[in-house]
Design an enzyme around this catalytic site. Structure first.
Site, PDB file in Angstrom:
ATOM      1  N   VAL A  81       0.730  -1.313  -0.075  1.00  0.00           N
ATOM      2  CA  VAL A  81      -0.094  -0.037  -0.104  1.00  0.00           C
ATOM      3  C   VAL A  81       0.909   1.223   0.049  1.00  0.00           C
ATOM      4  CG1 VAL A  81      -1.594   1.237   1.236  1.00  0.00           C
ATOM      5  CG2 VAL A  81      -1.903  -1.166   1.134  1.00  0.00           C
ATOM      6  N   ALA A 134       4.388   4.174   2.801  1.00  0.00           N
ATOM      7  CA  ALA A 134       4.152   2.663   2.227  1.00  0.00           C
ATOM      8  C   ALA A 134       4.297   1.879   3.327  1.00  0.00           C
ATOM      9  CB  ALA A 134       4.923   2.297   1.111  1.00  0.00           C
ATOM     10  N   LYS A 135       3.432   0.596   2.809  1.00  0.00           N
ATOM     11  CA  LYS A 135       3.661  -0.618   3.819  1.00  0.00           C
ATOM     12  C   LYS A 135       3.523  -1.813   3.159  1.00  0.00           C
ATOM     13  CE  LYS A 135       4.756  -1.049   8.280  1.00  0.00           C
ATOM     14  NZ  LYS A 135       5.925  -0.274   8.946  1.00  0.00           N
ATOM     15  N   GLY A 136       3.992  -3.043   3.389  1.00  0.00           N
ATOM     16  CA  GLY A 136       3.770  -4.236   2.770  1.00  0.00           C
ATOM     17  C   GLY A 136       3.551  -5.068   3.676  1.00  0.00           C
TER      18      GLY A 136
END
Ligand code: GLU
Length: 421
Positions: A65, A110-112
């Site tokens: 994201v 962001a992050k995953g």
């Protein structure tokens, strides 16, 4: 804005709730705040994962994201956890946006995440999951677009596999696609210790704000992973007395102070804290109620809640994990006069040295450990002073002040960029 919300989940709603409260307080233009409430891009993938046994193929979900693409590339870790979902990753991507803006690094958040329990995987399985997930998100990441890093359940080795997969795909080595890599691949020296160290650099300033002597102050750390371990070590090196640390096996407690280096060695050899000789063994959750000056939650989210907040005796909480304190607990502790240095400020040392790592990779010019640590200290202490200044000026708590600083910077950038087309 009451539209259908794909990101709807308790953690995302809490992140938006925090944002809304502060946006209102700042009198932020609704047009800007509506844009910031939702991620700009989100990628949800599913892929097959073959276990070592060859008999089972599991369908795994993964997420990346990107909350804000206004400031530069997006930046944030990838977590491997059995319960991670789109809402959690989106909330954490939003926190990354504020975090980057607070320390002034030119990234959006962001992050995953990959929904899997890394503790149950063999090394070969971990490698396969990582390479396949990287392929699934390969068009979304890149040194100028989105740069992953380690988070819960991932480490330097996982980042090395990610870098290798990306590099194989484009046909040449691209170290700058990921940070938190091993130094042999272009990782920065002192990145591994950066989050814990950065956090402890704030101890003297935070202690001063509540008239606590940091020298000899007692500290309990929840978590002994990449954040907790190096926070404990840095705390002891700075003259604080680290009396307790915990991991999933439980907590170790020694009122005379732990030798954090020997605890680290023990964990390297035995994986878990349990069995360490020079301390009492407690339940992991007991660390929150210990009679200490400083509490450092440095493991996972939502561990300080309304049920255990009344037991907290610490006067100062420095948040190493992302979102360790629920909003309800935050209110309760604040009312009791506990100073909370919020995650988006306190643990920003990680992304700060990630930024240094990216700069070094892009320039192909590497810094010494002294340079990295001195610049980290400078950025962290300045960010603390800025946030503390806003807190005093606006008569708000540190979390609100940190959000004001982050949101203000991002909103300014959005306004001057204008709208395309
Ligand atoms: N995962 C870390 C965080 O939550 C580091 C992110 C990064 O270095 O990009 O801040």
């Amino acid at each position: 804005m009451e539209t259908v919300n794909e990101y709807d989940s308790p953690m995302y709603n809490e992140a938006v709730g925090q944002f809304d409260r502060v946006a209102k307080l700042m009198g932020l233009d609704d047009n800007v705040s509506d844009r910031l409430r939702v991620p700009q891009k989100a990628l949800v993938v599913s892929f097959p994962f073959r276990h070592d046994t060859y008999t089972d193929v599991e369908t795994i979900f993964g997420y990346r994201v990107q909350h804000l693409t206004t400031m530069g590339p997006t930046k944030g870790g990838i977590r491997y956890a059995p319960d991670v979902d789109l809402g959690e990753v989106s909330a954490l991507a939003m926190f990354m946006t504020w975090k980057c803006a607070i320390v002034g690094v030119p990234f959006g958040g962001a992050k995953g995440g990959v929904r899997i329990n890394p503790m149950e995987l063999s090394r070969a399985e971990l490698q396969r999951v990582t390479r396949r997930f990287t392929m699934e998100i390969i068009n979304a990441i890149g040194p100028e677009t989105d740069i992953p890093a380690p988070d819960l359940g991932t480490n330097e080795q996982v980042m090395a596999w990610l870098m290798d997969t990306y590099s194989q795909h484009v046909g040449h080595a691209v170290p700058a696609v990921v940070t938190g890599k091993p130094p042999a691949l272009g990782g920065s020296v002192a990145r591994r210790e950066a989050t814990g160290r950065g956090l402890m650099f704030l101890l003297p300033q935070a202690a001063r704000a509540i008239d606590l002597n940091p020298e000899g102050a007692t500290v309990a750390v929840h978590g002994f992973g990449n954040v907790g371990r190096y926070a404990a070590l840095a705390g002891q090196q700075m003259g604080a007395k680290v009396v307790a640390v915990s991991d999933i096996s439980g907590a170790i407690y020694n009122p005379d102070g732990l030798d954090t280096e020997s605890v680290g060695k023990w964990v390297d050899e035995n994986r878990y804290l349990e069995g360490y000789h020079y301390a009492d063994f407690l339940d992991g959750n007991d660390v929150f109620a210990l009679d200490v000056d400083v509490l450092v939650p440095a493991a996972i989210q939502n561990v300080i809640r309304k049920d255990n907040a009344p037991d907290v005796k610490a006067k100062l909480i420095i948040e190493g994990a992302n979102n360790p304190t629920t909003l309800e607990a935050d209110d309760m502790l604040r009312e009791r006069g506990v100073l909370i240095v919020p995650d988006i400020l306190a643990n920003a040392g990680g992304v700060t040295v990630s930024y240094f790592e990216w700069v070094q990779d892009v320039q192909k010019y590497f810094w010494t450990e002294n340079e990295v640590v001195a610049r980290l200290r400078e950025i962290m202490t300045r960010a603390f002073d800025d946030v503390h200044g806003i807190a005093e000026q606006e008569h708000v708590d540190m979390r609100t002040a940190a959000l004001i600083k982050g949101i203000r910077r991002v909103a300014d950038a959005k306004l001057v960029r204008g709208i395309f087309p």
